[in-house]
Design a protein around this motif. Structure first.
Motif, short mmCIF file in Angstrom:
data_model
loop_
_atom_site.label_atom_id
_atom_site.label_comp_id
_atom_site.label_asym_id
_atom_site.label_seq_id
_atom_site.Cartn_x
_atom_site.Cartn_y
_atom_site.Cartn_z
N ALA A 93 0.86 -1.18 0.00
CA ALA A 93 0.00 0.00 0.00
C ALA A 93 0.90 1.23 0.00
O ALA A 93 1.95 1.24 0.64
CB ALA A 93 -0.90 0.00 1.23
N PHE A 94 0.49 2.26 -0.73
CA PHE A 94 1.31 3.46 -0.81
C PHE A 94 0.43 4.70 -0.63
O PHE A 94 -0.78 4.67 -0.87
CB PHE A 94 2.05 3.54 -2.15
CG PHE A 94 1.17 3.95 -3.31
CD1 PHE A 94 1.03 5.29 -3.68
CD2 PHE A 94 0.47 3.00 -4.04
CE1 PHE A 94 0.23 5.67 -4.73
CE2 PHE A 94 -0.34 3.37 -5.10
CZ PHE A 94 -0.47 4.70 -5.45
N VAL A 95 1.08 5.78 -0.23
CA VAL A 95 0.42 7.08 -0.12
C VAL A 95 1.42 8.14 -0.54
O VAL A 95 2.58 8.12 -0.13
CB VAL A 95 -0.10 7.34 1.31
CG1 VAL A 95 1.01 7.22 2.33
CG2 VAL A 95 -0.77 8.70 1.40
N ASP A 96 0.98 9.06 -1.41
CA ASP A 96 1.77 10.21 -1.85
C ASP A 96 1.02 11.48 -1.46
O ASP A 96 -0.16 11.63 -1.83
CB ASP A 96 2.00 10.20 -3.37
CG ASP A 96 2.85 9.02 -3.82
OD1 ASP A 96 3.49 8.40 -2.97
OD2 ASP A 96 2.85 8.72 -5.02
N TYR A 97 1.70 12.37 -0.76
CA TYR A 97 1.07 13.64 -0.34
C TYR A 97 1.91 14.80 -0.83
O TYR A 97 3.11 14.91 -0.53
CB TYR A 97 0.92 13.70 1.18
CG TYR A 97 0.34 15.01 1.66
CD1 TYR A 97 -1.02 15.28 1.52
CD2 TYR A 97 1.15 15.99 2.23
CE1 TYR A 97 -1.56 16.48 1.95
CE2 TYR A 97 0.61 17.20 2.66
CZ TYR A 97 -0.74 17.44 2.51
OH TYR A 97 -1.28 18.63 2.93
N GLY A 98 1.30 15.70 -1.60
CA GLY A 98 2.01 16.82 -2.19
C GLY A 98 2.30 17.92 -1.19
O GLY A 98 1.44 18.32 -0.41
N LEU A 99 3.51 18.45 -1.27
CA LEU A 99 3.93 19.53 -0.39
C LEU A 99 3.72 20.90 -1.02
O LEU A 99 3.63 21.90 -0.31
CB LEU A 99 5.40 19.37 -0.02
CG LEU A 99 5.78 18.09 0.73
CD1 LEU A 99 7.28 18.05 0.95
CD2 LEU A 99 5.04 17.99 2.06
N LEU A 100 3.66 20.96 -2.35
CA LEU A 100 3.60 22.23 -3.05
C LEU A 100 2.18 22.51 -3.55
O LEU A 100 1.35 21.60 -3.62
CB LEU A 100 4.58 22.24 -4.23
CG LEU A 100 6.03 21.90 -3.88
CD1 LEU A 100 6.89 21.93 -5.13
CD2 LEU A 100 6.59 22.86 -2.83
N ASP A 101 1.94 23.76 -3.91
CA ASP A 101 0.64 24.17 -4.46
C ASP A 101 0.56 23.69 -5.92
O ASP A 101 1.36 24.11 -6.76
CB ASP A 101 0.49 25.68 -4.38
CG ASP A 101 -0.90 26.15 -4.75
OD1 ASP A 101 -1.77 25.28 -5.04
OD2 ASP A 101 -1.13 27.36 -4.80
N LEU A 102 -0.40 22.82 -6.19
CA LEU A 102 -0.49 22.22 -7.51
C LEU A 102 -1.06 23.16 -8.56
O LEU A 102 -0.69 23.09 -9.73
CB LEU A 102 -1.35 20.95 -7.43
CG LEU A 102 -1.30 20.00 -8.61
CD1 LEU A 102 0.07 19.35 -8.71
CD2 LEU A 102 -2.37 18.92 -8.50
N HIS A 103 -1.95 24.05 -8.17
CA HIS A 103 -2.64 24.87 -9.16
C HIS A 103 -2.09 26.29 -9.20
O HIS A 103 -1.42 26.76 -8.27
CB HIS A 103 -4.15 24.90 -8.85
CG HIS A 103 -4.57 25.99 -7.92
ND1 HIS A 103 -4.03 26.17 -6.66
CD2 HIS A 103 -5.49 26.99 -8.06
CE1 HIS A 103 -4.60 27.19 -6.07
NE2 HIS A 103 -5.48 27.72 -6.89
N THR A 104 -2.34 26.94 -10.31
CA THR A 104 -2.00 28.35 -10.48
C THR A 104 -3.26 29.18 -10.28
O THR A 104 -4.29 28.93 -10.93
CB THR A 104 -1.42 28.62 -11.88
OG1 THR A 104 -0.25 27.81 -12.06
CG2 THR A 104 -1.05 30.08 -12.04
N LYS A 105 -3.21 30.13 -9.37
CA LYS A 105 -4.39 30.93 -9.07
C LYS A 105 -4.82 31.72 -10.30
O LYS A 105 -4.00 32.33 -10.99
CB LYS A 105 -4.11 31.87 -7.90
CG LYS A 105 -3.82 31.13 -6.61
CD LYS A 105 -3.51 32.08 -5.48
CE LYS A 105 -3.18 31.31 -4.20
NZ LYS A 105 -2.85 32.22 -3.07
#
Length: 353
Positions: free
Chosen positions: A253-265
């Protein structure tokens, strides 16, 4: 001052001892190299912070190639793992509108000159994102008998992203009627005051609209954790006659959690409408709905302060052990040394004679 120098020397001694232990451990460790492939499938969520939207829901999958280094004492069940690789992942995730949204054109006039408000009622809106990304994992971990874990980071470079927005739109007229003492007015939200389902006046009950464009997500750095088990028969006996596994199968089982803001406002409107009501036959009987433009919610003004990536799923790995360097029985160096030593002993004997 003497105490300070003593403390510095003491910590220097600790560091020397620490590196000496690492060196001794690495000299006694057996190192194996593996290459292989991975396949994963799971759930993909985009988590907006400071937003009226709930986290999205979707699916993801991916394939990759992997190099793994295993190090540990020979015939011991616990091993150190180091992994690096490259892969591609693709997925689809979507936001659902939590409640109906309205856009109102105030103080319009119909063909008879009566004043009213032209209302767009947006129902069942859904914003979907399809994405393909290249991922580069860098992981370290431990393996003990059947179980193992890996932890580290993954870089996601999104190379293709496309949006699709869909909604059911109703339009109607909200009329203002005079009445009451002092010329008071009221706007009725139900009953006779709302004129609905009159196509000749461009009031429609259920118009299906959609829109989509190519966009892009920002480069993302994810914390990653993988916990699983080795599959198949595993022997823990020692000895040269005990068969060693050359192929490893894993399920985790794996989990990936993003640290950065994925979208551009962005600064777009979710729904761009005509600015005034026009029931002009020359522009078509559906000009008020045919000219609508839908923008994806992540590009709209004030959507969220930050959007984090989250993936959870299952991962299958197959690893092939790379060929080891053969152990020579009679090496050229040892053979040469033996000949030299033999020659010296012979010369020594002759000299003694």
């Amino acid at each position: 001052m003497k105490n300070t120098n003593y403390s510095v020397k003491k910590y220097q001694s600790y560091w020397v001892l620490f590196f000496a232990l690492l060196l001794c451990g690495s000299m006694n460790a057996k190192v194996d190299n593996y290459i292989g492939a991975t396949a994963q499938v799971g759930e993909w969520t985009l988590m907006p912070s400071g937003s009226t939207y709930s986290p999205s829901l979707g699916v993801t999958g991916g394939l990759g190639f992997q190099y793994e280094l295993q190090a540990g004492r020979a015939y011991r069940p616990t091993r150190f793992l180091f992994d690096i690789g490259v892969g591609a992942s693709g997925g689809m995730t979507s936001y659902r509108q939590s409640s109906n949204q309205t856009v109102t054109l105030y103080n319009q006039f119909d063909t008879e000159g009566d004043q009213f408000d032209y209302v767009y009622n947006v129902n069942n809106r859904r914003d979907r994102y399809n994405d393909v990304a290249v991922q580069v994992p860098l992981m370290v971990g431990m393996q003990h008998k059947r179980f193992y874990f890996l932890a580290g980071v993954k870089v996601y470079a999104h190379i293709w992203t496309k949006t699709k927005s869909t909604a059911s739109i109703e339009t109607y007229g909200s009329y203002v009627y005079g009445g009451g003492e002092g010329g008071a007015t009221y706007i009725g939200s139900t009953g006779q005051s709302d004129l609905r389902n009159v196509p000749d006046q461009q009031f429609f009950t259920n118009v299906q609209k959609s829109g989509g464009v190519k966009t892009n997500f920002n480069l993302d750095l994810d914390l990653s954790l993988e916990i699983g088990a080795r599959l198949g028969t595993i022997l823990y006996d020692v000895g040269y006659d005990v068969p060693k596994r050359k192929i490893e199968y894993r399920l985790a089982a794996f989990v990936d959690y993003g640290l950065l803001d994925l979208h551009t406002k962005g600064n777009q409107k979710a729904l761009i409408t005509p600015t005034t009501y026009e029931n002009n036959p020359d522009k078509g009987p559906r000009s008020m709905v045919d000219n609508l433009v839908m923008n994806d919610v992540m590009s709209t003004s004030g959507f969220a302060s930050k959007v984090n990536n989250l993936m959870v799923g299952l991962k299958f790995t197959i690893l092939f052990q790379m060929p080891e360097e053969g152990k020579c029985v009679i090496c050229s160096d040892s053979y040469t040394s033996s000949v030299r030593n033999y020659g010296r002993s012979r010369r020594g004997m002759q000299y003694e004679e």
